[in-house]
Design a protein around this motif. Structure first.
Motif, PDB file in Angstrom:
ATOM      1  N   HIS A 226       3.227  -6.805  -8.833  1.00 37.64           N
ATOM      2  CA  HIS A 226       2.331  -5.681  -9.117  1.00 37.64           C
ATOM      3  C   HIS A 226       2.810  -4.480  -8.311  1.00 37.64           C
ATOM      4  CE1 HIS A 226      -0.065  -9.196 -10.232  1.00 37.64           C
ATOM      5  NE2 HIS A 226      -0.808  -8.384 -10.991  1.00 37.64           N
ATOM      6  N   GLN A 227       3.906  -3.874  -8.778  1.00 40.34           N
ATOM      7  CA  GLN A 227       4.538  -2.793  -8.049  1.00 40.34           C
ATOM      8  C   GLN A 227       3.677  -1.538  -8.093  1.00 40.34           C
ATOM      9  OE1 GLN A 227       8.575  -2.159  -9.126  1.00 40.34           O
ATOM     10  NE2 GLN A 227       8.647  -0.098  -8.273  1.00 40.34           N
ATOM     11  N   PRO A 228       3.424  -0.904  -6.942  1.00 39.50           N
ATOM     12  CA  PRO A 228       2.650   0.337  -6.943  1.00 39.50           C
ATOM     13  C   PRO A 228       3.457   1.457  -7.594  1.00 39.50           C
ATOM     14  CG  PRO A 228       3.527  -0.090  -4.757  1.00 39.50           C
ATOM     15  CD  PRO A 228       3.837  -1.305  -5.596  1.00 39.50           C
ATOM     16  N   VAL A 229       2.807   2.258  -8.454  1.00 36.05           N
ATOM     17  CA  VAL A 229       3.485   3.355  -9.149  1.00 36.05           C
ATOM     18  C   VAL A 229       2.592   4.588  -9.140  1.00 36.05           C
ATOM     19  CG1 VAL A 229       4.796   1.827 -10.683  1.00 36.05           C
ATOM     20  CG2 VAL A 229       2.550   2.684 -11.390  1.00 36.05           C
ATOM     21  N   GLU A 230       3.232   5.713  -9.368  1.00 32.77           N
ATOM     22  CA  GLU A 230       2.510   6.985  -9.527  1.00 32.77           C
ATOM     23  C   GLU A 230       2.549   7.361 -11.003  1.00 32.77           C
ATOM     24  OE1 GLU A 230       3.037  11.698  -8.373  1.00 32.77           O
ATOM     25  OE2 GLU A 230       4.089  10.152  -7.222  1.00 32.77           O
ATOM     26  N   THR A 231       1.422   7.810 -11.526  1.00 30.48           N
ATOM     27  CA  THR A 231       1.368   8.183 -12.950  1.00 30.48           C
ATOM     28  C   THR A 231       0.891   9.630 -13.099  1.00 30.48           C
ATOM     29  OG1 THR A 231      -0.902   7.405 -13.236  1.00 30.48           O
ATOM     30  CG2 THR A 231       0.873   5.820 -13.655  1.00 30.48           C
ATOM     31  N   GLU A 232       1.195  10.177 -14.262  1.00 35.48           N
ATOM     32  CA  GLU A 232       0.731  11.525 -14.624  1.00 35.48           C
ATOM     33  C   GLU A 232       0.332  11.496 -16.092  1.00 35.48           C
ATOM     34  OE1 GLU A 232       2.758  15.891 -14.953  1.00 35.48           O
ATOM     35  OE2 GLU A 232       2.974  14.833 -13.029  1.00 35.48           O
ATOM     36  N   THR A 233      -0.857  12.004 -16.385  1.00 38.36           N
ATOM     37  CA  THR A 233      -1.389  11.956 -17.752  1.00 38.36           C
ATOM     38  C   THR A 233      -0.618  12.897 -18.673  1.00 38.36           C
ATOM     39  OG1 THR A 233      -3.578  11.477 -16.862  1.00 38.36           O
ATOM     40  CG2 THR A 233      -3.473  12.209 -19.156  1.00 38.36           C
TER      41      THR A 233
ATOM     42  N   ILE B 108       4.293   6.851 -16.166  1.00 37.29           N
ATOM     43  CA  ILE B 108       4.758   6.436 -14.847  1.00 37.29           C
ATOM     44  C   ILE B 108       5.818   7.417 -14.363  1.00 37.29           C
ATOM     45  CG2 ILE B 108       5.911   4.626 -13.536  1.00 37.29           C
ATOM     46  CD1 ILE B 108       4.678   2.589 -15.465  1.00 37.29           C
ATOM     47  N   VAL B 109       5.522   8.037 -13.210  1.00 38.66           N
ATOM     48  CA  VAL B 109       6.430   9.041 -12.656  1.00 38.66           C
ATOM     49  C   VAL B 109       7.368   8.408 -11.637  1.00 38.66           C
ATOM     50  CG1 VAL B 109       6.587  11.226 -11.415  1.00 38.66           C
ATOM     51  CG2 VAL B 109       4.683  10.813 -12.993  1.00 38.66           C
ATOM     52  N   GLU B 110       6.785   7.645 -10.711  1.00 39.23           N
ATOM     53  CA  GLU B 110       7.554   7.027  -9.638  1.00 39.23           C
ATOM     54  C   GLU B 110       7.395   5.511  -9.697  1.00 39.23           C
ATOM     55  OE1 GLU B 110       9.514   8.582  -7.720  1.00 39.23           O
ATOM     56  OE2 GLU B 110       8.931  10.674  -8.084  1.00 39.23           O
ATOM     57  N   GLY B 111       8.427   4.813  -9.299  1.00 41.37           N
ATOM     58  CA  GLY B 111       8.372   3.350  -9.268  1.00 41.37           C
ATOM     59  C   GLY B 111       9.764   2.760  -9.379  1.00 41.37           C
ATOM     60  N   LYS B 112      10.051   1.771  -8.555  1.00 45.14           N
ATOM     61  CA  LYS B 112      11.379   1.178  -8.549  1.00 45.14           C
ATOM     62  C   LYS B 112      11.476   0.019  -9.544  1.00 45.14           C
ATOM     63  CE  LYS B 112      12.259   2.292  -3.672  1.00 45.14           C
ATOM     64  NZ  LYS B 112      12.588   1.728  -2.347  1.00 45.14           N
ATOM     65  N   ASP B 113      12.635  -0.052 -10.180  1.00 45.84           N
ATOM     66  CA  ASP B 113      12.956  -1.193 -11.041  1.00 45.84           C
ATOM     67  C   ASP B 113      11.876  -1.445 -12.094  1.00 45.84           C
ATOM     68  OD1 ASP B 113      15.243  -1.616  -9.478  1.00 45.84           O
ATOM     69  OD2 ASP B 113      14.065  -2.782  -8.023  1.00 45.84           O
TER      70      ASP B 113
END
Length: 412
Positions: free
Chosen positions: A25-32, A399-404
């Protein structure tokens, strides 16, 4: 000691479980994904260029336009008059006043002709006007009294004409005709009329660049030569002109040009945008905010040789903008394109199996959604709205940020 081993084992198992959950459950940053419109523009200082015919004064004096600025005129039209030095400036005002009086009296004469020779009708109207004058006086209607007295004077003058008496109105007209002839004689000997020799729109005054900034000359210029010119802001109209000075002009209103010095890199981007626009039946556009908030289509005519990283680009347009024929130096916005769609961060774009798209957070799971990119820069992208399955939709959490990140991955 053994009882502590179980504690170590429990802590280790908890750590493993937490680690698995963290990586699954990788933490990510999102933008609408919101709707957005974007105008891709290049702002530049430009110079307006036109085909212009300049007219000189053959005598010293003051200019009076015969038509308004930007009025269309044909070849041979009287466009202006130069009133020579020494003429009484009050003569023109006096002539206008005399013509107005003549107009009013001639109007009254034409009304009198309606009555013909019916003296009884005239007398009835006179009596009625006198009664109206009395009523207005009793009620202190000052405005009404003035109007009624004017009408009564016309009726009495008409009554005298019909009865054969000498008409005060006609005597006044004869005197005004003679006065007009005398004034016109004085003015005609002290003025020089200017007639157009080319069709177009009339502009009072000049800016001194009409013979330098011709379309042919500018399109043959290098960028260094162009940048070295001293170019005024707009036309000027002088209170007095000497003999031989340029006083006004007619401008070809069929086409105008905009010359802009810009970097070669920017010019290449503008040329590319014009090519892209033409594929879709569109065109580049230009807005000159100081003249109008509206944009009009333009096209590239020439691009000069590069010098020190800069080029001279000459655009043309056949669309009218109010004031375009009087201004010379302007701030312009070259519009490469207008885009409407969904706005997403440029960093969110991915290419998977040759399909461009973004990942969205769908109930804690990363899902790939395809997009058609309309515009992109380093910060953001405008993508087309689509109702097709598998494409990004309005209000999707991108999803803006997040690895792999990969399809089906669990995310926070």
């Amino acid at each position: 000691m053994r009882k502590y081993i179980w504690i170590y084992i429990i802590v280790a198992v908890a750590a493993v479980i937490w680690g698995v959950r963290f990586f699954m459950h990788q933490p990510v940053e999102t933008e609408t994904a919101y709707p957005a419109a974007y105008e891709d523009t290049v702002t530049a200082s430009g110079v307006l260029v036109r085909n212009e015919t300049v007219y000189k004064s053959d005598t010293g004096g003051s200019l009076q336009s015969a038509v308004s600025d930007e009025a269309r005129v044909s070849n041979g039209t009287k466009i202006a008059t130069v009133y020579t030095d020494g003429i009484d400036s009050n003569l023109k005002v006096e002539l206008d006043n005399v013509n107005e009086k003549i107009k009013q009296l001639e109007s009254a004469t034409s009304q009198a002709e309606v009555f013909g020779s019916d003296i009884a009708t005239i007398e009835t109207r006179v009596k009625a006007s006198i009664d109206e004058l009395v009523d207005a006086s009793v009620s202190h209607d000052l405005a009404g009294i003035a109007i009624i007295k004017q009408e009564l004077e016309k009726l009495i003058s008409t009554q005298q004409e019909v009865s054969g008496a000498e008409s005060p109105r006609q005597s006044a007209l004869d005197g005004l005709y003679a006065q007009r002839q005398q004034i016109e004689g004085s003015i005609n000997s002290a003025k020089r009329d200017i007639y157009s020799t080319a069709a177009g729109v009339y502009i009072a005054g000049v800016d001194g660049c009409e013979s330098i900034l011709t379309p042919e000359a500018v399109m043959a210029m290098g960028v260094d030569e162009f940048n070295g010119l001293s170019i005024p802001k707009r036309n000027t109209v002088q209170d007095h002109y000497n003999a031989g000075e340029d006083v006004c002009k007619t401008v070809d209103n069929g086409i105008w040009y905009l010359a802009v010095s810009m970097s070669a890199e920017t010019a290449a981007a503008v040329e590319k945008a014009e090519t892209n626009q033409s594929r879709w039946g569109g065109s580049l556009q230009v807005r000159i905010p100081e003249l109008s908030a509206d944009a009009v289509p333009i096209e590239i005519e020439t691009v000069s040789e590069e010098s020190n990283g800069n080029v001279l680009v000459v655009f043309s347009s056949r669309n009218y903008i109010k004031g375009i024929y009087s201004e010379r130096s302007v701030e312009a916005e070259i519009i490469k394109g207008n885009y409407e769609g969904l706005k997403v961060p440029a960093s969110a774009l991915r290419v998977i199996e040759e399909e461009t798209g973004v990942f969205v957070n769908t109930d804690g799971v990363a899902r790939f959604r395809k997009v058609d990119v309309l515009y992109r820069d380093d910060e953001m992208a405008i993508v087309d709205k689509s109702e097709e399955t598998g494409y990004l939709k309005l209000y999707d959490p991108v999803i803006v940020e997040g690895k792999d990140i990969e399809p089906g991955k669990l995310i926070n």
